[in-house]
Design a protein around this motif. Structure first.
Motif, PDB file in Angstrom:
ATOM      1  N   LYS A   1       0.850  -1.199   0.000  1.00  9.75           N
ATOM      2  CA  LYS A   1       0.000   0.000   0.000  1.00  9.75           C
ATOM      3  C   LYS A   1       0.877   1.237   0.000  1.00  9.75           C
ATOM      4  O   LYS A   1       1.981   1.225   0.525  1.00  9.75           O
ATOM      5  N   GLY A   2       0.343   2.297  -0.610  1.00 12.11           N
ATOM      6  CA  GLY A   2       0.952   3.623  -0.503  1.00 12.11           C
ATOM      7  C   GLY A   2       2.438   3.665  -0.777  1.00 12.11           C
ATOM      8  O   GLY A   2       2.921   3.221  -1.815  1.00 12.11           O
ATOM      9  N   ASN A   3       3.189   4.226   0.205  1.00 10.44           N
ATOM     10  CA  ASN A   3       4.624   4.485   0.029  1.00 10.44           C
ATOM     11  C   ASN A   3       5.451   3.218  -0.144  1.00 10.44           C
ATOM     12  O   ASN A   3       6.527   3.247  -0.739  1.00 10.44           O
ATOM     13  N   THR A   4       4.950   2.097   0.396  1.00 14.78           N
ATOM     14  CA  THR A   4       5.749   0.862   0.328  1.00 14.78           C
ATOM     15  C   THR A   4       5.911   0.397  -1.124  1.00 14.78           C
ATOM     16  O   THR A   4       6.845  -0.334  -1.428  1.00 14.78           O
ATOM     17  N   ILE A   5       4.994   0.837  -1.994  1.00 12.95           N
ATOM     18  CA  ILE A   5       5.101   0.412  -3.396  1.00 12.95           C
ATOM     19  C   ILE A   5       6.417   0.917  -3.985  1.00 12.95           C
ATOM     20  O   ILE A   5       7.178   0.156  -4.564  1.00 12.95           O
ATOM     21  N   GLU A   6       6.682   2.221  -3.810  1.00  8.46           N
ATOM     22  CA  GLU A   6       7.938   2.778  -4.341  1.00  8.46           C
ATOM     23  C   GLU A   6       9.139   2.294  -3.538  1.00  8.46           C
ATOM     24  O   GLU A   6      10.158   1.911  -4.095  1.00  8.46           O
ATOM     25  N   ALA A   7       9.011   2.315  -2.209  1.00  9.41           N
ATOM     26  CA  ALA A   7      10.161   2.010  -1.345  1.00  9.41           C
ATOM     27  C   ALA A   7      10.560   0.541  -1.419  1.00  9.41           C
ATOM     28  O   ALA A   7      11.746   0.215  -1.460  1.00  9.41           O
ATOM     29  N   GLU A   8       9.565  -0.361  -1.417  1.00 14.63           N
ATOM     30  CA  GLU A   8       9.883  -1.796  -1.399  1.00 14.63           C
ATOM     31  C   GLU A   8       9.543  -2.492  -2.701  1.00 14.63           C
ATOM     32  O   GLU A   8      10.299  -3.312  -3.203  1.00 14.63           O
ATOM     33  N   GLY A   9       8.370  -2.188  -3.242  1.00 14.81           N
ATOM     34  CA  GLY A   9       7.863  -2.913  -4.399  1.00 14.81           C
ATOM     35  C   GLY A   9       8.779  -2.861  -5.598  1.00 14.81           C
ATOM     36  O   GLY A   9       9.188  -3.897  -6.130  1.00 14.81           O
ATOM     37  N   ARG A  10       9.129  -1.648  -6.031  1.00 14.02           N
ATOM     38  CA  ARG A  10       9.932  -1.529  -7.254  1.00 14.02           C
ATOM     39  C   ARG A  10      11.311  -2.163  -7.136  1.00 14.02           C
ATOM     40  O   ARG A  10      11.719  -2.898  -8.024  1.00 14.02           O
ATOM     41  N   PRO A  11      12.051  -1.891  -6.029  1.00 12.85           N
ATOM     42  CA  PRO A  11      13.355  -2.553  -5.901  1.00 12.85           C
ATOM     43  C   PRO A  11      13.226  -4.083  -5.884  1.00 12.85           C
ATOM     44  O   PRO A  11      14.045  -4.782  -6.481  1.00 12.85           O
ATOM     45  N   ARG A  12      12.189  -4.613  -5.210  1.00 14.71           N
ATOM     46  CA  ARG A  12      12.002  -6.075  -5.162  1.00 14.71           C
ATOM     47  C   ARG A  12      11.666  -6.604  -6.557  1.00 14.71           C
ATOM     48  O   ARG A  12      12.148  -7.669  -6.951  1.00 14.71           O
ATOM     49  N   LEU A  13      10.857  -5.861  -7.288  1.00 13.12           N
ATOM     50  CA  LEU A  13      10.506  -6.298  -8.644  1.00 13.12           C
ATOM     51  C   LEU A  13      11.759  -6.352  -9.517  1.00 13.12           C
ATOM     52  O   LEU A  13      11.980  -7.322 -10.238  1.00 13.12           O
ATOM     53  N   ARG A  14      12.592  -5.297  -9.424  1.00 12.90           N
ATOM     54  CA  ARG A  14      13.841  -5.290 -10.215  1.00 12.90           C
ATOM     55  C   ARG A  14      14.721  -6.475  -9.853  1.00 12.90           C
ATOM     56  O   ARG A  14      15.274  -7.155 -10.715  1.00 12.90           O
ATOM     57  N   MET A  15      14.816  -6.737  -8.530  1.00 13.61           N
ATOM     58  CA  MET A  15      15.622  -7.861  -8.056  1.00 13.61           C
ATOM     59  C   MET A  15      15.106  -9.180  -8.642  1.00 13.61           C
ATOM     60  O   MET A  15      15.871  -9.995  -9.153  1.00 13.61           O
TER      61      MET A  15
ATOM     62  N   LEU B   1      13.176  -9.698 -11.342  1.00 14.04           N
ATOM     63  CA  LEU B   1      13.326  -9.793 -12.800  1.00 14.04           C
ATOM     64  C   LEU B   1      14.775 -10.126 -13.160  1.00 14.04           C
ATOM     65  O   LEU B   1      15.027 -10.911 -14.074  1.00 14.04           O
ATOM     66  N   ASP B   2      15.722  -9.563 -12.404  1.00 15.61           N
ATOM     67  CA  ASP B   2      17.132  -9.908 -12.620  1.00 15.61           C
ATOM     68  C   ASP B   2      17.385 -11.386 -12.335  1.00 15.61           C
ATOM     69  O   ASP B   2      18.069 -12.061 -13.095  1.00 15.61           O
ATOM     70  N   ARG B   3      16.822 -11.856 -11.215  1.00 17.67           N
ATOM     71  CA  ARG B   3      17.007 -13.268 -10.849  1.00 17.67           C
ATOM     72  C   ARG B   3      16.413 -14.199 -11.899  1.00 17.67           C
ATOM     73  O   ARG B   3      16.981 -15.245 -12.209  1.00 17.67           O
ATOM     74  N   LEU B   4      15.264 -13.816 -12.415  1.00 21.57           N
ATOM     75  CA  LEU B   4      14.614 -14.661 -13.422  1.00 21.57           C
ATOM     76  C   LEU B   4      15.455 -14.723 -14.691  1.00 21.57           C
ATOM     77  O   LEU B   4      15.578 -15.772 -15.313  1.00 21.57           O
ATOM     78  N   ARG B   5      16.039 -13.564 -15.042  1.00 27.15           N
ATOM     79  CA  ARG B   5      16.878 -13.518 -16.251  1.00 27.15           C
ATOM     80  C   ARG B   5      18.156 -14.311 -16.055  1.00 27.15           C
ATOM     81  O   ARG B   5      18.492 -15.176 -16.863  1.00 27.15           O
ATOM     82  N   THR B   6      18.869 -14.016 -14.978  1.00 24.34           N
ATOM     83  CA  THR B   6      20.170 -14.659 -14.796  1.00 24.34           C
ATOM     84  C   THR B   6      20.021 -16.150 -14.507  1.00 24.34           C
ATOM     85  O   THR B   6      20.841 -16.955 -14.921  1.00 24.34           O
ATOM     86  N   GLY B   7      18.945 -16.521 -13.800  1.00 22.84           N
ATOM     87  CA  GLY B   7      18.718 -17.943 -13.497  1.00 22.84           C
ATOM     88  C   GLY B   7      18.050 -18.683 -14.634  1.00 22.84           C
ATOM     89  O   GLY B   7      17.782 -19.873 -14.525  1.00 22.84           O
ATOM     90  N   ASN B   8      17.739 -17.959 -15.729  1.00 24.41           N
ATOM     91  CA  ASN B   8      17.113 -18.589 -16.890  1.00 24.41           C
ATOM     92  C   ASN B   8      15.831 -19.329 -16.502  1.00 24.41           C
ATOM     93  O   ASN B   8      15.593 -20.456 -16.921  1.00 24.41           O
ATOM     94  N   LEU B   9      15.014 -18.662 -15.657  1.00 22.44           N
ATOM     95  CA  LEU B   9      13.835 -19.333 -15.111  1.00 22.44           C
ATOM     96  C   LEU B   9      12.578 -19.129 -15.950  1.00 22.44           C
ATOM     97  O   LEU B   9      11.529 -19.672 -15.616  1.00 22.44           O
ATOM     98  N   LEU B  10      12.682 -18.336 -17.006  1.00 26.85           N
ATOM     99  CA  LEU B  10      11.500 -18.093 -17.837  1.00 26.85           C
ATOM    100  C   LEU B  10      11.643 -18.813 -19.169  1.00 26.85           C
ATOM    101  O   LEU B  10      12.696 -18.759 -19.801  1.00 26.85           O
ATOM    102  N   GLU B  11      10.580 -19.485 -19.561  1.00 28.44           N
ATOM    103  CA  GLU B  11      10.554 -20.171 -20.867  1.00 28.44           C
ATOM    104  C   GLU B  11       9.253 -19.781 -21.558  1.00 28.44           C
ATOM    105  O   GLU B  11       8.353 -20.610 -21.731  1.00 28.44           O
ATOM    106  N   ALA B  12       9.146 -18.500 -21.902  1.00 25.37           N
ATOM    107  CA  ALA B  12       7.894 -17.998 -22.456  1.00 25.37           C
ATOM    108  C   ALA B  12       7.644 -18.587 -23.837  1.00 25.37           C
ATOM    109  O   ALA B  12       8.530 -18.602 -24.692  1.00 25.37           O
ATOM    110  N   ALA B  13       6.418 -19.080 -24.031  1.00 28.38           N
ATOM    111  CA  ALA B  13       6.056 -19.675 -25.314  1.00 28.38           C
ATOM    112  C   ALA B  13       4.559 -19.483 -25.539  1.00 28.38           C
ATOM    113  O   ALA B  13       3.792 -19.326 -24.587  1.00 28.38           O
ATOM    114  N   VAL B  14       4.190 -19.508 -26.798  1.00 28.26           N
ATOM    115  CA  VAL B  14       2.789 -19.290 -27.191  1.00 28.26           C
ATOM    116  C   VAL B  14       2.423 -20.303 -28.259  1.00 28.26           C
ATOM    117  O   VAL B  14       3.232 -20.606 -29.138  1.00 28.26           O
TER     118      VAL B  14
END
Length: 297
Positions: A77-91, A93-106
């Motif tokens: 909620k509120g301020n925690t989105i910028e303070a915690e949410g965005r940095p955690r999201l960046r972290m 997404l980096d982990r998913l990329r470096t760990g090769n954890l995504l296999e997107a397909a359609v």
């Protein structure tokens, strides 16, 4: 982890849809809504199905609904989105990329079709019935039904319907289960919520591709917020939502698309596995979005 503990079900982003009350059919003949029947039918780029693998995160990451992720999935909620949410999201997404954890397909496809009463009839090349979907009709008001968005059998014209199944693969689910077993609950909840929204982002990204392939993307809103409010022509309806509540219809989509080619299987309970997968019926009709958003007019 505790042996035998089941992982909670995925919370999928809900399509804003009107609650559909299905009533018993009246004897005096069939009702059809006031949906336009003179909209142009687009020409698809191909008939049948195609498989696309190796879709990179950067292609669909911009379609991530951050509001749904931060507020809905992560409960911020509120301020925690910028303070915690965005940095955690960046972290993450980096982990998913470096760990090769995504296999997107359609796997997606375009099929000739017509409608009859409450049914959408998928045709083969010769114009014979291949399978049919029966959709509920609203009991009052505009009496909308998904079938109404397609040319009727009597019209003598053929329409086109898009079908898609997208997945971000099984590795992200395996990582989520590992975190759960290790009692890393915060990480587990965050990654689980993110995996749901990434599958949604991929579906939204692919739906935009389909609109452009059908030549109906000209009215797409410039801002992503407008996209999440479905202010565009063409809607995707995922099975289990009020407009198409019958999960058994997934078996028909599976027969048509053969998503096992991208590693997606249908369970006996008609759930998609891996769970970070979504299906959709893509409707090109310009009025379809109104029904999707709960009967605005």
């Amino acid at each position: 982890g505790v042996p035998g503990v089941r992982l909670p079900e995925l919370k999928q982003r809900r399509v804003k849809a009107a609650t559909v009350e299905v009533e018993e059919r009246a004897e005096e003949g069939h009702v059809r809504s006031d949906v336009a029947v003179d909209n142009p039918v687009p020409a698809p780029p191909f008939w049948g199905t195609r498989v696309i693998k190796g879709i990179q995160l950067k292609e669909y990451a911009s379609w991530l609904d951050e509001g749904a992720l931060f507020k809905g999935q992560w409960g911020l909620k509120g301020n925690t989105i910028e303070a915690e949410g965005r940095p955690r999201l960046r972290m993450w997404l980096d982990r998913l990329r470096t760990g090769n954890l995504l296999e997107a397909a359609v796997v997606h496809g375009y099929f000739p079709c017509v409608s009859k009463n409450d049914d959408l009839i998928i045709l083969d090349e010769q114009g014979e019935e291949r399978t049919r979907f029966t959709f509920p009709r609203q009991g009052h008001g505009r009496r909308l039904c998904l079938a109404d968005f397609f040319r009727s059998e009597e019209s003598g014209q053929r329409d086109v319907v898009g079908l898609q199944v997208v997945t971000v693969g099984s590795r992200i689910g395996e990582e989520t289960a590992r975190l759960f077993e290790a009692d890393a609950y915060r990480d587990y909840l965050e990654l689980h919520g993110l995996s749901v929204q990434l599958a949604e982002a991929l579906a939204e990204y692919w739906h935009a591709r389909v609109r452009s392939e059908l030549g109906i993307a000209g009215d797409d809103p410039a801002a992503l917020e407008g996209m999440f409010r479905t202010e565009y022509q063409g809607c995707r309806y995922s099975l289990g939502y009020p407009a198409c509540p019958n999960l058994k219809d997934r078996a028909k989509i599976t027969d048509l698309l053969r998503p096992e080619r991208i590693g997606v299987q249908l369970s006996e309970e008609y759930q998609l596995h891996p769970e970070q997968s979504t299906d959709a019926i893509v409707v090109h009709h310009p009025q379809a979005s109104y029904f999707n958003a709960g009967g605005r007019s």
